[in-house]
Write a protein that holds these residues in place. Sequence first.
Motif, PDB file in Angstrom:
ATOM      1  N   ARG A  25       0.847  -1.194   0.000  1.00 19.01           N
ATOM      2  CA  ARG A  25       0.000   0.000   0.000  1.00 19.01           C
ATOM      3  C   ARG A  25       0.882   1.243   0.000  1.00 19.01           C
ATOM      4  NH1 ARG A  25      -5.144  -0.544  -0.507  1.00 19.01           N
ATOM      5  NH2 ARG A  25      -5.341   1.539   0.308  1.00 19.01           N
ATOM      6  N   ASP A  45      -0.827   4.448   0.347  1.00 20.21           N
ATOM      7  CA  ASP A  45      -1.755   5.522   0.688  1.00 20.21           C
ATOM      8  C   ASP A  45      -1.192   6.525   1.693  1.00 20.21           C
ATOM      9  OD1 ASP A  45      -1.899   3.545   2.629  1.00 20.21           O
ATOM     10  OD2 ASP A  45      -4.067   3.664   2.861  1.00 20.21           O
ATOM     11  N   ASP A  46      -0.041   6.203   2.308  1.00 25.15           N
ATOM     12  CA  ASP A  46       0.579   7.168   3.217  1.00 25.15           C
ATOM     13  C   ASP A  46       1.904   7.693   2.660  1.00 25.15           C
ATOM     14  OD1 ASP A  46       2.083   4.884   3.507  1.00 25.15           O
ATOM     15  OD2 ASP A  46       2.090   4.911   5.689  1.00 25.15           O
ATOM     16  N   SER A  47       2.191   7.399   1.398  1.00 26.34           N
ATOM     17  CA  SER A  47       3.421   7.858   0.770  1.00 26.34           C
ATOM     18  C   SER A  47       3.393   9.370   0.589  1.00 26.34           C
ATOM     19  CB  SER A  47       3.574   7.186  -0.601  1.00 26.34           C
ATOM     20  OG  SER A  47       4.659   7.754  -1.310  1.00 26.34           O
ATOM     21  N   ARG A  92       0.505   7.504  -4.405  1.00 24.62           N
ATOM     22  CA  ARG A  92      -0.851   7.542  -3.846  1.00 24.62           C
ATOM     23  C   ARG A  92      -1.900   7.355  -4.940  1.00 24.62           C
ATOM     24  NH1 ARG A  92      -1.643  11.637   1.224  1.00 24.62           N
ATOM     25  NH2 ARG A  92       0.161  10.941   2.391  1.00 24.62           N
ATOM     26  N   SER A  93      -1.663   7.937  -6.097  1.00 30.26           N
ATOM     27  CA  SER A  93      -2.613   7.802  -7.207  1.00 30.26           C
ATOM     28  C   SER A  93      -2.699   6.357  -7.674  1.00 30.26           C
ATOM     29  CB  SER A  93      -2.207   8.710  -8.375  1.00 30.26           C
ATOM     30  OG  SER A  93      -2.245  10.061  -7.984  1.00 30.26           O
ATOM     31  N   ASP A 100      -2.005   3.770  -5.930  1.00 35.42           N
ATOM     32  CA  ASP A 100      -2.652   3.035  -4.851  1.00 35.42           C
ATOM     33  C   ASP A 100      -4.171   3.199  -4.932  1.00 35.42           C
ATOM     34  OD1 ASP A 100      -2.192   1.441  -2.365  1.00 35.42           O
ATOM     35  OD2 ASP A 100      -3.312   3.107  -1.494  1.00 35.42           O
TER      36      ASP A 100
END
Length: 151
Positions: free
Chosen positions: A6, A8-10, A16-17, A19
């Motif tokens: 994942r 989503d916290d990058s 994030r896109s 993901d």
Amino acid sequence: MVRRTRFDDSDCPVARSVDAIGDWWSLLIVRDAFDGHRRFGEFQRSLGVAKNILAARLRALVAGGVFEVVPASDGSAYQEYVLTPKGRGLFPVIVALRQWGEGHFFAEDEPHSELVDRLSARPLAPLRIQAADGRPIAPEDTVVVKVPHRH
């Protein structure tokens, strides 16, 4: 089963896109939505994807705010999947992928699809990346900078 990494916290917007979209099936579902598909059966017929995979991708796209589920536009008991503003924001991504594919994966005389302007019936101009002042920008003209945390 292997768990997907994942992002989503990058701190990277590209990570994030990617993901948020999940996989290539999801991008093809979004492409079909831009082509006017709204119902599960329409997506399934167009893509030929297994129903369980399609259902999982649609659920994830709804949970991620790319689609919303609405009552069928014809008043039937069906539901339809409609792109949200966040989902409609993927239009330049789909156009860029389409134009890249047209330019690199088809022989000159090979038949393929083409995205055209409804008004003029002519192909879209190639996407171009430009600076705030309108100058064309190439990869070597850019640098990634970190944006400070805002409260």
